[in-house]
Enzyme design. Structure first.
Site, PDB file in Angstrom:
ATOM      1  CG  ASP A  74      -1.924  -1.122   1.177  1.00  0.00           C
ATOM      2  OD1 ASP A  74      -2.351  -1.468   0.057  1.00  0.00           O
ATOM      3  OD2 ASP A  74      -2.271  -1.659   2.238  1.00  0.00           O
ATOM      4  N   GLY A 110      12.489  -0.558  -4.584  1.00  0.00           N
ATOM      5  CA  GLY A 110      12.347   0.659  -5.390  1.00  0.00           C
ATOM      6  C   GLY A 110      11.057   1.422  -5.121  1.00  0.00           C
ATOM      7  CB  THR A 112       9.662   0.925  -0.075  1.00  0.00           C
ATOM      8  OG1 THR A 112       8.803  -0.202  -0.188  1.00  0.00           O
ATOM      9  CG2 THR A 112       9.646   1.447   1.339  1.00  0.00           C
ATOM     10  CB  ILE A 133      14.772 -11.393  -3.539  1.00  0.00           C
ATOM     11  CG1 ILE A 133      13.515 -11.302  -4.403  1.00  0.00           C
ATOM     12  CG2 ILE A 133      14.444 -11.762  -2.105  1.00  0.00           C
ATOM     13  CD1 ILE A 133      12.922 -12.661  -4.719  1.00  0.00           C
ATOM     14  CG  ASP A 134      13.229  -8.232  -7.718  1.00  0.00           C
ATOM     15  OD1 ASP A 134      13.218  -9.467  -7.581  1.00  0.00           O
ATOM     16  OD2 ASP A 134      12.208  -7.551  -7.915  1.00  0.00           O
ATOM     17  CG  MET A 176      10.197 -14.389  -7.825  1.00  0.00           C
ATOM     18  SD  MET A 176       9.788 -13.810  -6.168  1.00  0.00           S
ATOM     19  CE  MET A 176       8.098 -14.375  -6.037  1.00  0.00           C
ATOM     20  CD  GLU A 229       8.594 -13.224 -11.196  1.00  0.00           C
ATOM     21  OE1 GLU A 229       7.681 -13.680 -10.511  1.00  0.00           O
ATOM     22  OE2 GLU A 229       9.194 -12.165 -10.897  1.00  0.00           O
ATOM     23  NE  ARG A 299       8.733 -11.994  -1.438  1.00  0.00           N
ATOM     24  CZ  ARG A 299       7.647 -11.518  -2.048  1.00  0.00           C
ATOM     25  NH1 ARG A 299       7.735 -11.102  -3.297  1.00  0.00           N
ATOM     26  NH2 ARG A 299       6.499 -11.447  -1.428  1.00  0.00           N
TER      27      ARG A 299
HETATM   28  O1  F6P Z   1       9.980  -7.356  -5.695  1.00  0.00           O
HETATM   29  C1  F6P Z   1      10.299  -8.604  -5.232  1.00  0.00           C
HETATM   30  C2  F6P Z   1       9.490  -9.670  -5.921  1.00  0.00           C
HETATM   31  O2  F6P Z   1       9.764 -10.864  -5.238  1.00  0.00           O
HETATM   32  C3  F6P Z   1       9.720  -9.832  -7.409  1.00  0.00           C
HETATM   33  O3  F6P Z   1      10.868 -10.535  -7.740  1.00  0.00           O
HETATM   34  C4  F6P Z   1       8.458 -10.548  -7.815  1.00  0.00           C
HETATM   35  O4  F6P Z   1       8.243 -10.369  -9.193  1.00  0.00           O
HETATM   36  C5  F6P Z   1       7.426  -9.879  -6.971  1.00  0.00           C
HETATM   37  O5  F6P Z   1       8.084  -9.422  -5.814  1.00  0.00           O
HETATM   38  C6  F6P Z   1       6.270 -10.754  -6.562  1.00  0.00           C
HETATM   39  O6  F6P Z   1       5.390  -9.984  -5.803  1.00  0.00           O
HETATM   40  P1  F6P Z   1       4.200 -10.548  -4.921  1.00  0.00           P
HETATM   41  O7  F6P Z   1       4.793 -11.290  -3.759  1.00  0.00           O
HETATM   42  O8  F6P Z   1       3.463  -9.329  -4.490  1.00  0.00           O
HETATM   43  O9  F6P Z   1       3.416 -11.465  -5.800  1.00  0.00           O
END
Ligand code: F6P
Length: 372
Positions: A74, A110, A112, A133-134, A176, A229, A299
């Site tokens: 949010d 980014g 946040t 993690i990105d 991811m 992804e 994650r």
């Molecule tokens: O921004 C981190 C991340 O793990 C991305 O690598 C991934 O595409 C995305 O969040 C997934 O987001 P959510 O957990 O909201 O589905």
């Protein structure tokens, strides 16, 4: 001297968040500062849901994954309220003032950083830490969470090797990363993936198939394809780039909305279709192919030693900067130390993999295909 610090975690959760909360908190308590946490990101600051981060709350969390504070995506200026989204920045500000906070620490990626910068412009004393993690936050060497996710993805690629080898199959493993290929590239190189497909290098499926067939001819009847992804086929890259440029150039609110809608439609159609890629490779190579989507496994769980160290280093540096009343900054990792980077230099930028990055050079040197 600051006395009251607020902390929130926003965006996707990341291993190392609790290590950072613990470090900020313990360093603050050592200087007689009080620390409170807000639950579920900016939403908790709006709804005033708090946790007192005393010695007890900060104890035993270093190795725990996720975030003890909870998180959400949010945004203060677009907060879902009922069935609408509203700008709740003033409510957040009122709560910030009512808690007599000297500083608000936002731990995030980014998105946040951007939201925190908006709050800094509104008058909050903000310090941020880079986590995701990105690994795509600008102006920091690295973000915490990345090392853990890369270790998990590498372990998955190792395990997929033995089953791909036994069945003489292709395994396409989706990692991811919608915009940046750091995680796929790092795990791909460390795990010895035969093909690595990242958003920064649009791929040609015929070239990917060619690399797999060449391996078969050389007696290797299995291949591991690590695909991000957000990897895109070269044939779709121009329309996506055009749509994204149009969306950015939009001048009116309606044009922006329309531009974003078109971009989202194209992305759904062209990006991240790992199943389609696997089917195409079966057709083009006559090998069986299977798909593994690593998803949120990357994650979850306990942070690596490197992430615990990084989060602890940045967390204690954060408290020190707050003691010096340095605000409007992100505590970036720089070598073995840190650097206070002004938020305006961080927001609106994304750290993508440079095409001449040593990890790409080294991968090419050992024969990894990028499908280009
Ligand atoms: O921004 C981190 C991340 O793990 C991305 O690598 C991934 O595409 C995305 O969040 C997934 O987001 P959510 O957990 O909201 O589905």
């Amino acid at each position: 001297m600051s006395h009251y610090i607020g902390i929130l975690t926003a965006g996707g959760d990341t291993p190392g968040l609790n290590a950072a909360i613990r470090a900020i908190g313990k360093a603050a308590l050592a200087h007689d500062m009080q620390v409170i946490g807000f639950r579920d990101g900016f939403r908790g600051l709006m709804s005033n849901r708090t946790v007192r981060l005393d010695r007890n709350a900060l104890s035993g969390i270093l190795a725990v994954g996720g975030t003890i504070l909870g998180t959400s995506r949010d945004k203060p200026h677009k907060m879902p309220v009922g069935n609408k989204t509203m700008d709740m920045t003033d409510v957040l500000y009122e709560n910030y003032r009512n808690h007599h906070l000297d500083a608000l620490v936002c731990l995030g990626g980014g998105g946040t950083q951007k939201n925190a910068y908006r709050l800094a412009e509104r008058g909050f004393n903000i310090v941020t830490l880079p986590k995701t993690i990105d690994n795509d936050v600008a102006r920091t060497d690295v973000t915490f969470g990345f090392d853990t996710a890369m270790t998990i993805a590498t372990d998955a690629i190792d395990r997929l090797h033995t089953t791909a080898h036994s069945h003489h199959r292709i395994i396409v493993v989706e990692v991811m990363g919608h915009n940046a290929g750091w995680l796929t590239l790092g795990a791909g190189v460390a795990g010895g993936a035969d093909v690595v497909l990242i958003p920064e290098i649009p791929y040609d499926v015929a070239k990917v198939a060619g690399a797999i067939r060449a391996r078969s001819r050389a007696g290797k009847a299995f291949s591991i394809v690590a695909v991000a992804e957000g990897a895109i086929a070269a044939e779709h890259a121009p329309s996506l780039i055009e749509a994204s440029e149009q969306a950015e150039a939009a001048e009116t609110k309606a044009e922006r909305k329309q531009g974003r809608k078109r971009l989202a439609e194209l992305e759904v159609a062209h990006v991240g279709n790992t199943l389609r890629l696997s089917q195409q490779l079966e057709e083009l190579t006559a090998l069986e192919s299977r798909v593994t989507i690593l998803g949120h496994l990357q994650r979850g769980g306990t942070p690596s030693a490197a992430d615990r160290l990084l989060a602890t280093r940045l967390g204690t540096a954060c408290t020190e900067l707050i003691r010096r009343q340095e605000y409007g900054i992100m505590v970036a990792a720089r070598g073995e130390g840190h650097e206070a980077v002004p938020l305006e230099a961080v927001v609106g930028r994304r750290k993508l993999v440079p095409l001449d990055h040593p990890w790409i050079v080294t991968a090419r040197a050992v024969g990894t295909s990028f499908g280009d």
